[in-house]
Design an enzyme around this catalytic site. Sequence first.
Site, PDB file in Angstrom:
ATOM      1  N   HIS A  20       0.948  -1.160  -0.092  1.00 56.43           N
ATOM      2  CA  HIS A  20      -0.028  -0.004  -0.156  1.00 56.43           C
ATOM      3  C   HIS A  20       0.963   1.265   0.090  1.00 56.43           C
ATOM      4  O   HIS A  20       0.352   2.243  -0.427  1.00 56.43           O
ATOM      5  CB  HIS A  20      -0.843  -0.209   1.174  1.00 56.43           C
ATOM      6  N   ASP A 108      -4.837   6.256   2.669  1.00 57.73           N
ATOM      7  CA  ASP A 108      -4.982   4.768   2.446  1.00 57.73           C
ATOM      8  C   ASP A 108      -6.357   4.336   3.030  1.00 57.73           C
ATOM      9  O   ASP A 108      -6.653   4.791   4.309  1.00 57.73           O
ATOM     10  CB  ASP A 108      -3.752   4.306   2.778  1.00 57.73           C
TER      11      ASP A 108
END
Length: 478
Positions: A20, A108
């Site tokens: 990520h 995120d």
Amino acid sequence: MKTLTPSVEIFFFPYVGGGHQIPMIDAARMFASHGASSTILATPSTTPLFQKCITRDQKFGLPISIHTLSADVPQSDISVGPFLDTSALLEPLRQLLLQRRPHCIVVDMFHRWSGDVVYELGIPRTLFNGIGCFALCVQENLRHVAFKSVSTDSEPFLVPNIPDRIEMTMSQLPPFLRNPSGIPERWRGMKQLEEKSFGTLINSFYDLEPAYADLIKSKWGNKAWIVGPVSFCNRSKEDKTERGKPPTIDEQNCLNWLNSKKPSSVLYASFGSLARLPPEQLKEIAYGLEASEQSFIWVVGNILHNPSENKENGSGNWLPEGFEQRMKETGKGLVLRGWAPQLLILEHAAIKGFMTHCGWNSTLEGVSAGVPMITWPLTAEQFSNEKLITEVLKTGVQVGNREWWPWNAEWKGLVGREKVEVAVRKLMVESVEADEMRRRAKDIAGKAARAVEEGGTSYADVEALIQELQARTCANQG
């Protein structure tokens, strides 16, 4: 490159895990190349992982920087992946936002706690989801399906309300899709973060999945900007080598080995930074690769050991006896342990195919390199990515795994050596079908490169978001 005058200020708040973190760092660098002042919010543990590439960008005049938050997430906890609680960063984030007040913060999806503090301060929040349009559409259309017509986990069902005819099984789905009524709190938190966001950044490009990009842009209640492949911001060898973290292998040895091979003759096999295959599965892969008689470079990351076993990757009986010695003598294979510079490897002229776990980053990197794939999905949305590769794009073959793997759980779904050999030969040995897959893969790679260039669709979406933020600023000041 001349120094760019910043137009808007955007914060990028990546999750601590590599899969990520890496694409959001790339996204920050891409927005900086368009003139947006990009600040990456990091922790003391993660800052060193990408400091070098940011310093290089600054020397080229890009308006990009790192702000290291005062709190940290212990590195020992990162092994729990998406379930890691990062809420210790909440107060440092709040204080920074009060001081700086950026025009937008890109967050995120795994920082599920961040929604309230950003919303409370009135700062536009854009979600960075980390998966592609096809997988997003599959998830959204399966989220409210009760699967009443399915009697077993292995019985195929049709994914509803999407442009292509795609069949899946319950065994290929994560628990929150198998049983929507039993969604854990963490998944509900991520969904709420999405619903309250100003919009979503998607690391993909329009021509890769146009029908699904249109579906998202037309039906989502919030806005979507499709801005990838963000990995194209890595232009230099240094950027590609140091992306994420320094390689733990001998990079030059790897490149020398590839340089010794004929063009389009080598299979690259890697299962990402988090997948942990057990020794018995690694042995089956080794036997299958050897039996295929194709040249390969195989990067072995983490290994799923039994508690009683030695946990060092270099120890233990996880490869067939004499395997590495035979590969060395014949020159057929190279086994590497740890973190490898995947972009450099995939772009090498010797690479002909890619055996992958179908993580979205790896999928996009394979697509961008024009390399057809052997798909071996394990967890997350990877089975959806497999369907995109093999049934929509038709640039890959399935190895045959049918079992979704719960994080940190006992390994299921051993794939035998025969299936490995068949898949490798199908992709690597010359045939009309293999040639057509390679032709399609090369064509899509060209579209990927054009998407991020001036006049491309992803370039336009980056500009569109910057212009929208500028317009909001002018409206607020007026």
